[in-house]
Design an enzyme around this catalytic site. Sequence first.
Site, PDB file in Angstrom:
ATOM      1  N   CYS A   1       0.884  -1.168   0.000  1.00  0.00           N
ATOM      2  CA  CYS A   1       0.000   0.000   0.000  1.00  0.00           C
ATOM      3  C   CYS A   1       0.913   1.207   0.000  1.00  0.00           C
ATOM      4  O   CYS A   1       1.535   1.518   1.015  1.00  0.00           O
ATOM      5  CB  CYS A   1      -0.916   0.011   1.223  1.00  0.00           C
TER       6      CYS A   1
ATOM      7  N   CYS B   1      -0.592   4.327   2.398  1.00  0.00           N
ATOM      8  CA  CYS B   1      -0.690   4.194   3.863  1.00  0.00           C
ATOM      9  C   CYS B   1      -0.359   2.759   4.244  1.00  0.00           C
ATOM     10  O   CYS B   1       0.773   2.341   4.085  1.00  0.00           O
ATOM     11  CB  CYS B   1      -2.053   4.637   4.366  1.00  0.00           C
ATOM     12  N   SER B   2      -1.334   2.009   4.715  1.00  0.00           N
ATOM     13  CA  SER B   2      -1.051   0.616   5.086  1.00  0.00           C
ATOM     14  C   SER B   2      -2.292  -0.248   4.932  1.00  0.00           C
ATOM     15  O   SER B   2      -2.582  -1.091   5.784  1.00  0.00           O
ATOM     16  CB  SER B   2      -0.537   0.542   6.532  1.00  0.00           C
ATOM     17  N   CYS B   3      -3.046  -0.046   3.847  1.00  0.00           N
ATOM     18  CA  CYS B   3      -4.246  -0.857   3.597  1.00  0.00           C
ATOM     19  C   CYS B   3      -3.847  -2.334   3.537  1.00  0.00           C
ATOM     20  O   CYS B   3      -2.893  -2.705   2.854  1.00  0.00           O
ATOM     21  CB  CYS B   3      -4.910  -0.427   2.297  1.00  0.00           C
TER      22      CYS B   3
END
Length: 209
Positions: free
Chosen positions: A109, A112-114
């Site tokens: 991602c 962000c950090s999906c």
Amino acid sequence: MPHDHHHDHPHTLLPSDPALRVKALETILADKGLVDPKAVDEIIDLYQNRIGPQGGASVVAKAWADPAFLEALRADPSGVIAGMGLGGRQAEHVMIAENTPERHNMVVCTLCSCYPWGLLGIPPGWYKSDAYRARVVRDPRGVLAEFGVTLPEETKIRVWDSTAEVRYLVIPMRPAGTEGWDEARLAALVTRDSMIGTGLPLSPAEASA
């Protein structure tokens, strides 16, 4: 300046270590009656012990063992996964990426950090790091080497970028020597990293070591 007096704001008194800071914040919020510590503990236990890579591993193992399931998964991954009682938080809309001898898939991602929590549990720290998010797009083969994975030069690497709308689950290649294995034995070979694409499943020898 006349009004430039020093005041200790709450955030300046928190420990610097992230885990201690989180605990301190939880304590402050609990003292104010804004959160229930038991509810926080329940959420942590849910994602650490009851929701985790074993969910995704069960999907992969069934895809390896059941051709009809794999076809259904290709056609409607989100629906099939939901039908297994999986998915949930941040895994409502899932796409699969199947590894083959010709192509290896990796997931990142970049914004962000999906991450599909409902299938893989809590994301590892490296997945959220700036280094991984930036480098895997530019140098996926180099990143794989750092994870101990070396692919043949002819194998192409595809990097999939997760978003707020879509998460990805890598279906790694089934290890050789597992013919006739049931889904439970197969699932034990599936690692979290192999479902992100930064690792490979265990071999039968590694699993029995």
